[in-house]
Design a protein around this motif. Structure first.
Motif, PDB file in Angstrom:
ATOM      1  N   PRO A 133      20.103  61.038 -85.054  1.00  0.00           N
ATOM      2  CA  PRO A 133      20.083  61.251 -86.504  1.00  0.00           C
ATOM      3  C   PRO A 133      19.177  62.416 -86.875  1.00  0.00           C
ATOM      4  N   HIS A 134      19.483  63.036 -88.004  1.00  0.00           N
ATOM      5  CA  HIS A 134      18.691  64.154 -88.505  1.00  0.00           C
ATOM      6  C   HIS A 134      18.671  64.030 -90.023  1.00  0.00           C
ATOM      7  N   PRO A 135      17.529  64.264 -90.687  1.00  0.00           N
ATOM      8  CA  PRO A 135      17.452  64.043 -92.140  1.00  0.00           C
ATOM      9  C   PRO A 135      18.388  64.934 -92.956  1.00  0.00           C
ATOM     10  N   MET A 136      18.835  66.059 -92.389  1.00  0.00           N
ATOM     11  CA  MET A 136      19.732  66.951 -93.116  1.00  0.00           C
ATOM     12  C   MET A 136      21.197  66.714 -92.756  1.00  0.00           C
ATOM     13  N   VAL A 137      21.466  65.673 -91.996  1.00  0.00           N
ATOM     14  CA  VAL A 137      22.830  65.410 -91.523  1.00  0.00           C
ATOM     15  C   VAL A 137      23.318  64.072 -92.068  1.00  0.00           C
ATOM     16  N   ALA A 138      24.555  64.055 -92.563  1.00  0.00           N
ATOM     17  CA  ALA A 138      25.140  62.815 -93.081  1.00  0.00           C
ATOM     18  C   ALA A 138      25.421  61.837 -91.941  1.00  0.00           C
ATOM     19  N   THR A 139      25.345  60.564 -92.235  1.00  0.00           N
ATOM     20  CA  THR A 139      25.547  59.517 -91.227  1.00  0.00           C
ATOM     21  C   THR A 139      27.015  59.081 -91.179  1.00  0.00           C
ATOM     22  N   PRO A 140      27.432  58.471 -90.079  1.00  0.00           N
ATOM     23  CA  PRO A 140      28.811  57.959 -89.998  1.00  0.00           C
ATOM     24  C   PRO A 140      29.132  56.951 -91.097  1.00  0.00           C
ATOM     25  N   ASP A 141      28.113  56.230 -91.596  1.00  0.00           N
ATOM     26  CA  ASP A 141      28.366  55.253 -92.663  1.00  0.00           C
ATOM     27  C   ASP A 141      28.921  55.935 -93.913  1.00  0.00           C
ATOM     28  N   GLU A 142      28.471  57.161 -94.173  1.00  0.00           N
ATOM     29  CA  GLU A 142      28.975  57.887 -95.341  1.00  0.00           C
ATOM     30  C   GLU A 142      30.474  58.155 -95.187  1.00  0.00           C
ATOM     31  N   ALA A 143      30.880  58.572 -93.988  1.00  0.00           N
ATOM     32  CA  ALA A 143      32.300  58.836 -93.744  1.00  0.00           C
ATOM     33  C   ALA A 143      33.125  57.557 -93.815  1.00  0.00           C
ATOM     34  N   LYS A 144      32.620  56.467 -93.232  1.00  0.00           N
ATOM     35  CA  LYS A 144      33.351  55.202 -93.245  1.00  0.00           C
ATOM     36  C   LYS A 144      33.565  54.712 -94.667  1.00  0.00           C
ATOM     37  N   ALA A 145      32.519  54.822 -95.488  1.00  0.00           N
ATOM     38  CA  ALA A 145      32.631  54.376 -96.882  1.00  0.00           C
ATOM     39  C   ALA A 145      33.650  55.220 -97.635  1.00  0.00           C
ATOM     40  N   GLU A 149      29.917  61.488 -85.975  1.00  0.00           N
ATOM     41  CA  GLU A 149      29.334  60.865 -84.786  1.00  0.00           C
ATOM     42  C   GLU A 149      28.873  61.893 -83.747  1.00  0.00           C
ATOM     43  N   TYR A 150      29.676  62.938 -83.553  1.00  0.00           N
ATOM     44  CA  TYR A 150      29.402  63.887 -82.474  1.00  0.00           C
ATOM     45  C   TYR A 150      29.251  65.329 -82.943  1.00  0.00           C
ATOM     46  N   GLY A 151      29.630  65.618 -84.188  1.00  0.00           N
ATOM     47  CA  GLY A 151      29.673  66.996 -84.641  1.00  0.00           C
ATOM     48  C   GLY A 151      30.975  67.669 -84.254  1.00  0.00           C
ATOM     49  N   ARG A 152      31.111  68.900 -84.655  1.00  0.00           N
ATOM     50  CA  ARG A 152      32.304  69.696 -84.316  1.00  0.00           C
ATOM     51  C   ARG A 152      31.828  71.003 -83.705  1.00  0.00           C
ATOM     52  N   VAL A 207      26.936  73.352 -82.588  1.00  0.00           N
ATOM     53  CA  VAL A 207      27.546  72.130 -83.099  1.00  0.00           C
ATOM     54  C   VAL A 207      27.377  72.094 -84.619  1.00  0.00           C
ATOM     55  N   ALA A 208      28.508  71.925 -85.304  1.00  0.00           N
ATOM     56  CA  ALA A 208      28.511  71.836 -86.759  1.00  0.00           C
ATOM     57  C   ALA A 208      28.416  70.371 -87.166  1.00  0.00           C
ATOM     58  N   ARG A 209      27.484  70.077 -88.096  1.00  0.00           N
ATOM     59  CA  ARG A 209      27.278  68.695 -88.512  1.00  0.00           C
ATOM     60  C   ARG A 209      27.390  68.606 -90.037  1.00  0.00           C
ATOM     61  N   PRO A 210      27.823  67.462 -90.567  1.00  0.00           N
ATOM     62  CA  PRO A 210      28.133  67.346 -91.994  1.00  0.00           C
ATOM     63  C   PRO A 210      26.894  67.270 -92.884  1.00  0.00           C
ATOM     64  N   VAL A 211      27.008  67.903 -94.038  1.00  0.00           N
ATOM     65  CA  VAL A 211      25.937  67.916 -95.034  1.00  0.00           C
ATOM     66  C   VAL A 211      26.044  66.671 -95.908  1.00  0.00           C
ATOM     67  N   PRO A 212      24.961  65.914 -96.083  1.00  0.00           N
ATOM     68  CA  PRO A 212      25.024  64.697 -96.895  1.00  0.00           C
ATOM     69  C   PRO A 212      25.528  64.968 -98.313  1.00  0.00           C
ATOM     70  N   GLY A 213      26.354  64.066 -98.809  1.00  0.00           N
ATOM     71  CA  GLY A 213      26.804  64.131-100.193  1.00  0.00           C
ATOM     72  C   GLY A 213      27.893  65.134-100.482  1.00  0.00           C
ATOM     73  N   THR A 214      28.429  65.790 -99.447  1.00  0.00           N
ATOM     74  CA  THR A 214      29.451  66.815 -99.693  1.00  0.00           C
ATOM     75  C   THR A 214      30.846  66.398 -99.247  1.00  0.00           C
ATOM     76  N   LEU A 215      30.999  65.156 -98.830  1.00  0.00           N
ATOM     77  CA  LEU A 215      32.325  64.624 -98.509  1.00  0.00           C
ATOM     78  C   LEU A 215      32.949  64.136 -99.816  1.00  0.00           C
ATOM     79  N   VAL A 216      33.903  64.893-100.325  1.00  0.00           N
ATOM     80  CA  VAL A 216      34.445  64.650-101.663  1.00  0.00           C
ATOM     81  C   VAL A 216      35.944  64.948-101.681  1.00  0.00           C
ATOM     82  N   PRO A 217      36.657  64.436-102.678  1.00  0.00           N
ATOM     83  CA  PRO A 217      38.052  64.840-102.846  1.00  0.00           C
ATOM     84  C   PRO A 217      38.122  66.326-103.205  1.00  0.00           C
TER      85      PRO A 217
END
Length: 464
Positions: A5-17, A54-57, A88-98
């Protein structure tokens, strides 16, 4: 095996939700922002989203240093010498949106690049800004910022002579004429655009506020709300530019953030509003004095002293410099003032508790992460060194700049040279970042000016 985990990276729970809440979304655009400020990425299918959390891209590090056109810049050493190696590219918290303008079944998420060992990539613009913000945090300070972008709505089709045209009104089909600054009919003419823009911004939790008709036909300005999270404010600006372009195209027009689309019309700026809060959240720039507190003066002093150093970032391309012209509302000098739009650094009017400075120099083509990083670095330097900004300009800031000779670099080459030699920006943004950015820009300069276009023929074919 998942990445740590990293404080600047979104968690898998965000994607699952998100996936649970949006079963109809089947495709996702994942993107990051390179030095040039152009979002780049991929479109993925639904089953590919969770593995990113989970793994990044894995993406080639060379993509960070492509030029504005997306071409490799070999001079950075990140192409052949580096083996075009992946980061490795990792997701930014709060930016998974329609992403409604792309379709009801499409979403998006922003990414940021990290080294394979998990360390933030030091030339990723988002991480460059974060390093500047860490300086404030160490001092118990929080920058509060708002981004204000001007841009033009233009027709996709060119005129009979190939000229760019303001977008025709949706309600009358007429082409806008005249300035009509703050004109309501001009806003109403593109009401469908603004309605979809606000609806989409709400869907993406982007705090987009009101719209005005600006200083030329088809030019508009909207402001993003002040935020005590400058990193998220930059995310918002990147996402907002992307959705404005997308919404416009859906309606058969284009939104262009080109800083100077017409030589004889107003340029488009990227104004940044800044104050600083203390540990208690109170505005340290607040004062009954309309010019603000001593801390605000020090911020202005730092920004003013290093304004020339920042120009390679605030005005990142050849067209950027066509915007700077006296009496054009684009500032040209090392000037500050109170309630004065002819200067580069304006302390705005308003109640004492809202006191802040508007930095008016950047063009709409500026990379939001880098623009904020450069401006906030200089403001922090001013606070740290208690820099005196000198007397405020009263009256015409253009005349004051001309009289004093304290003017901004007037061309792209000079601006990049100033940045290259800036000890302060190297200290805050990082030597490696500045080196890489300068190499990218010098490569862009060579590519831009070696191109032969219609103006070359018009001026020199018969006259040389």
């Amino acid at each position: 095996m998942s990445l740590p985990p990293h404080p600047m990276v979104a968690t898998p729970d965000e994607a699952k939700a998100f996936l649970d809440a949006h079963p109809h979304i089947q495709y996702f655009e994942v993107f990051f922002t390179s030095m040039a400020g152009v979002p780049r990425g991929k479109r993925l299918r639904r089953h590919e989203l969770l593995p990113i959390y989970e793994y990044g891209r894995f993406l080639p590090g060379s993509i960070l240093v492509v030029d504005t056109q997306g071409a490799d810049v070999e001079e950075t050493g990140l192409v052949w010498e580096d083996g075009d190696a992946d980061r490795v590219a990792r997701p930014v918290p709060g930016t998974l949106v329609p992403a409604p303008w792309l379709g009801d079944d499409i979403g998006q998420v922003m990414l940021s690049l990290y080294e394979l060992d998990g360390a933030p990539n030091d030339i990723d613009p988002r991480h460059v800004l974060k390093r500047v913000l860490d300086r404030y945090e160490a001092d118990g300070l929080t920058p509060v910022v708002a981004c204000e972008l001007e841009y033009y709505l233009v027709d996709i089709a060119r005129g009979v002579n190939g000229e760019l045209q303001p977008a025709s009104a949706f309600n009358t089909a007429e082409t806008p004429q005249g300035t009509q600054v703050y004109g309501l009919p001009e806003i109403e003419a593109h009401g469908a655009f603004f309605r979809q823009l606000w609806e989409t911004a709400d869907a993406q939790a982007i705090p987009l506020e009101g719209a005005i008709s600006e200083f030329a036909p088809g030019q508009v300005e909207l402001t993003l709300k002040h935020k005590p999270d400058a990193l998220r404010a930059a995310d918002d600006a990147v996402m907002y530019k992307r959705l404005a372009k997308g919404v416009a195209l859906n309606l058969g027009i284009e939104a262009t953030f080109m800083p100077k689309p017409w030589a004889d019309r107003a340029g488009s700026g990227f104004h940044v509003h800044i104050s600083v809060a203390g540990k208690d959240g109170k505005n340290l720039c607040a004062a009954d004095d309309p010019s603000g507190s001593p801390l605000l003066h020090h911020m202005i002093g730092g920004m003013k002293d290093h304004l020339a150093d920042c120009m390679g970032i605030l005005a990142p391309g050849a067209n950027s410099f066509k915007r700077f012209k006296a009496n054009s509302y684009a500032p040209v000098g090392l000037t500050w003032g109170v309630n004065n739009r002819t200067v580069s650094l304006r302390v705005t009017a308003g109640p004492a508790h809202t006191r802040h400075v508007e930095h008016r120099v950047a063009g709409a083509d500026g990379n939001p992460y880098l623009v904020l990083a450069a401006i906030l670095a200089c403001a922090h330097h001013g606070i740290t060194h208690k820099t005196d900004p000198g007397p405020a300009v009263v009256g015409n800031g253009y005349a004051a700049a001309a009289e004093s000779g304290a003017t901004l670099p007037t061309n792209w080459y000079a601006a990049v040279d100033y940045l290259d030699k800036s000890r302060t920006l190297r200290e805050y943004l990082g030597d490696r970042f500045v080196d890489m950015y300068v190499r990218v820009k010098r490569t862009e300069q060579a590519r831009f000016f070696e191109a032969v276009g219609e103006l070359d023929y018009e001026w020199y074919l018969r006259n040389a």
